[in-house]
Design a protein around this motif. Sequence first.
Motif, mmCIF file in Angstrom:
data_model
loop_
_atom_site.group_PDB
_atom_site.id
_atom_site.type_symbol
_atom_site.label_atom_id
_atom_site.label_comp_id
_atom_site.label_asym_id
_atom_site.label_seq_id
_atom_site.Cartn_x
_atom_site.Cartn_y
_atom_site.Cartn_z
ATOM 1 N N SER A 17 0.880 -1.289 -0.123
ATOM 2 C CA SER A 17 0.111 0.115 -0.114
ATOM 3 C C SER A 17 0.894 1.401 -0.107
ATOM 4 C CB SER A 17 -1.108 -0.196 1.230
ATOM 5 O OG SER A 17 -1.863 0.934 1.169
ATOM 6 N N GLY A 18 0.743 2.226 1.110
ATOM 7 C CA GLY A 18 1.465 3.204 1.164
ATOM 8 C C GLY A 18 2.897 3.030 1.862
ATOM 9 N N GLY A 19 3.378 1.878 2.186
ATOM 10 C CA GLY A 19 4.546 1.322 2.722
ATOM 11 C C GLY A 19 4.798 1.739 4.322
ATOM 12 N N LEU A 20 3.814 2.024 5.137
ATOM 13 C CA LEU A 20 3.843 2.771 6.333
ATOM 14 C C LEU A 20 4.375 1.798 7.182
ATOM 15 C CD1 LEU A 20 0.290 4.717 6.831
ATOM 16 C CD2 LEU A 20 2.423 5.610 5.763
ATOM 17 N N ASN A 21 4.160 0.627 7.091
ATOM 18 C CA ASN A 21 4.495 -0.503 8.049
ATOM 19 C C ASN A 21 6.047 -1.002 7.806
ATOM 20 O OD1 ASN A 21 2.382 -0.325 9.717
ATOM 21 N ND2 ASN A 21 1.475 -2.027 8.755
ATOM 22 N N LEU A 22 6.488 -0.516 6.739
ATOM 23 C CA LEU A 22 7.868 -0.734 6.557
ATOM 24 C C LEU A 22 8.904 0.204 7.411
ATOM 25 C CD1 LEU A 22 8.129 -0.848 2.569
ATOM 26 C CD2 LEU A 22 8.829 -2.602 4.221
ATOM 27 N N ASN A 23 8.209 1.127 8.081
ATOM 28 C CA ASN A 23 8.772 1.997 9.096
ATOM 29 C C ASN A 23 8.652 1.404 10.432
ATOM 30 O OD1 ASN A 23 10.536 3.978 7.426
ATOM 31 N ND2 ASN A 23 8.249 4.994 7.024
ATOM 32 N N LEU A 24 8.272 0.155 10.675
ATOM 33 C CA LEU A 24 7.788 -0.354 11.791
ATOM 34 C C LEU A 24 8.858 -0.023 13.007
ATOM 35 C CD1 LEU A 24 7.143 -4.060 11.755
ATOM 36 C CD2 LEU A 24 9.020 -2.702 10.543
ATOM 37 N N ASP A 25 10.209 -0.323 12.773
ATOM 38 C CA ASP A 25 10.944 0.132 13.751
ATOM 39 C C ASP A 25 11.098 1.599 14.107
ATOM 40 O OD1 ASP A 25 12.055 0.550 11.280
ATOM 41 O OD2 ASP A 25 14.006 0.258 12.055
ATOM 42 N N ARG A 26 10.417 2.314 13.568
ATOM 43 C CA ARG A 26 10.528 3.699 13.805
ATOM 44 C C ARG A 26 9.296 4.064 14.782
ATOM 45 N NH1 ARG A 26 12.735 4.276 8.195
ATOM 46 N NH2 ARG A 26 14.746 4.652 8.489
ATOM 47 N N PHE A 27 8.398 2.810 15.170
ATOM 48 C CA PHE A 27 7.260 3.347 15.925
ATOM 49 C C PHE A 27 7.713 2.749 17.478
ATOM 50 C CE2 PHE A 27 4.570 2.029 11.950
ATOM 51 C CZ PHE A 27 4.930 3.250 11.365
ATOM 52 N N SER A 28 7.112 3.198 18.276
ATOM 53 C CA SER A 28 7.198 2.848 19.552
ATOM 54 C C SER A 28 6.031 1.655 19.972
ATOM 55 C CB SER A 28 7.037 3.722 20.927
ATOM 56 O OG SER A 28 6.994 2.935 22.060
ATOM 57 N N GLY B 71 9.162 -2.521 -0.765
ATOM 58 C CA GLY B 71 7.936 -3.106 -0.880
ATOM 59 C C GLY B 71 7.239 -3.092 -2.299
ATOM 60 N N CYS B 72 6.311 -3.764 -2.490
ATOM 61 C CA CYS B 72 5.361 -3.805 -3.969
ATOM 62 C C CYS B 72 4.210 -3.784 -3.644
ATOM 63 C CB CYS B 72 5.837 -4.880 -4.827
ATOM 64 S SG CYS B 72 5.091 -6.384 -4.627
ATOM 65 N N ASP B 73 3.355 -3.322 -4.531
ATOM 66 C CA ASP B 73 1.768 -3.102 -4.415
ATOM 67 C C ASP B 73 1.500 -2.878 -5.910
ATOM 68 O OD1 ASP B 73 -0.438 -2.528 -2.009
ATOM 69 O OD2 ASP B 73 -1.034 -1.688 -4.112
ATOM 70 N N LEU B 74 0.191 -3.453 -6.537
ATOM 71 C CA LEU B 74 -0.147 -3.193 -7.816
ATOM 72 C C LEU B 74 -0.539 -1.879 -8.156
ATOM 73 C CD1 LEU B 74 -2.756 -6.198 -8.381
ATOM 74 C CD2 LEU B 74 -0.686 -5.655 -9.550
ATOM 75 N N ASN B 75 -0.936 -0.885 -6.791
ATOM 76 C CA ASN B 75 -1.035 0.311 -7.035
ATOM 77 C C ASN B 75 -0.494 0.994 -5.668
ATOM 78 O OD1 ASN B 75 -3.052 0.633 -9.237
ATOM 79 N ND2 ASN B 75 -4.028 -1.071 -7.828
ATOM 80 N N PRO B 76 0.860 1.066 -5.669
ATOM 81 C CA PRO B 76 1.254 1.845 -4.494
ATOM 82 C C PRO B 76 0.891 3.225 -4.487
ATOM 83 C CG PRO B 76 3.077 1.573 -6.314
ATOM 84 C CD PRO B 76 1.912 0.902 -6.590
ATOM 85 N N ILE B 77 0.798 3.596 -2.917
ATOM 86 C CA ILE B 77 0.285 4.922 -2.609
ATOM 87 C C ILE B 77 1.478 5.674 -1.979
ATOM 88 C CG2 ILE B 77 -1.055 6.250 -1.203
ATOM 89 C CD1 ILE B 77 -3.205 3.916 -0.852
ATOM 90 N N ASP B 78 1.883 7.124 -2.921
ATOM 91 C CA ASP B 78 2.645 7.717 -2.448
ATOM 92 C C ASP B 78 2.314 8.813 -1.438
ATOM 93 O OD1 ASP B 78 4.704 9.709 -2.435
ATOM 94 O OD2 ASP B 78 4.532 10.437 -4.323
ATOM 95 N N VAL B 79 2.444 8.602 -0.204
ATOM 96 C CA VAL B 79 1.816 9.571 0.874
ATOM 97 C C VAL B 79 2.381 10.860 0.713
ATOM 98 C CG1 VAL B 79 1.085 7.245 2.335
ATOM 99 C CG2 VAL B 79 3.320 8.334 2.698
#
Length: 351
Positions: free
Chosen positions: A150-161, A198-206
Amino acid sequence: MPLDRDAFEQQATWCRQLGSQFTAAVLDALVATLDASTATGRKVIDWPGAAGPLKDVVPLRLSGALHAMVLSGQSPQLAALYPPNPMPAQAQLTEAISATVKNCDAQICAFLQFAPQTNEVARASLLMAGLSVIAADTNLPLALYEIGASGGLNLNLDRFSHQLGSARLGDPASALRLTPRWQGSAPTLPPTIIARGGCDLNPIDVTAPAQATRLLSYIWPDQPDRLSRTRAAIDVAQRHPPELTAADAANWVESLCAAPPDTGQTRVLMHSIAWQYMPDTVQTRITQAMEEAGKSATQNSPLAWLAFELNAQGQAQLTLRLWPFHSAIRVLADANPHVQQVTWHGVELDI
């Protein structure tokens, strides 16, 4: 062909169970108002595949489209009834939805071509726990590869608490704090992530406001905590833009598996509530590619498959396969799809 009422009613039931009375009411209103007089109605009535919540999730495509009309200011009439306003009468909501479908028919109809891309940020805590298990098992840094990103938000998961029971992972200084109700022990080793994509058929550029709005539109409007989390994760992604590729998931995974692995790191394929949207042929190709690549995995170049998906009974589970250590599927945890509640196993279970 009549409207698939069962698909809407089943999804409405799930929405109520997951705490979104408003989205359930929206779906009830759509059942009452959709007909062949609009392009949107015709598209839904003539939907070629399985419209229900375990496959094409057409009801959630529609509810997302309506929310987008509210967030973008294209339907003031509907916005006046959406949260944080009080819950409207069902007849009033039905009337406003009927008018919005007519007035925004082309935009809503076009919106239906995309599967929901919620990028539910709360799932990052479960994925982070899984990555901790992989790091402990392999004693190596991790390279993350997410399909259905999707928008790849969870690829930054180590930057969350992440507060996982008594354990804490991620960045303790992060403004985005995730605290699911956690039952059982929790892994404690912070994974080191050295690459991510990441990949997605329709990646979202947030980083594009209109696309960020689209991502937000799939979140149920009466769940402000989810909206707040996603907005915070979008802020992180705008500072650390994830590398996303527009690609078919099977093609992307096959290319990943065909490339010679780097030694001294663990390749991790991960995904969350994305598998159900992929055609059977794509699922089969990904499985075959991973199992074939797993045969040549070594202790210095392991291959992991971490998935948080619905099982055949509609229950969400975190599972792990890790070559060459244990290629069988392990069920690490059970959770609800929005990860408010987690039961951690961390042991091998039958599935």
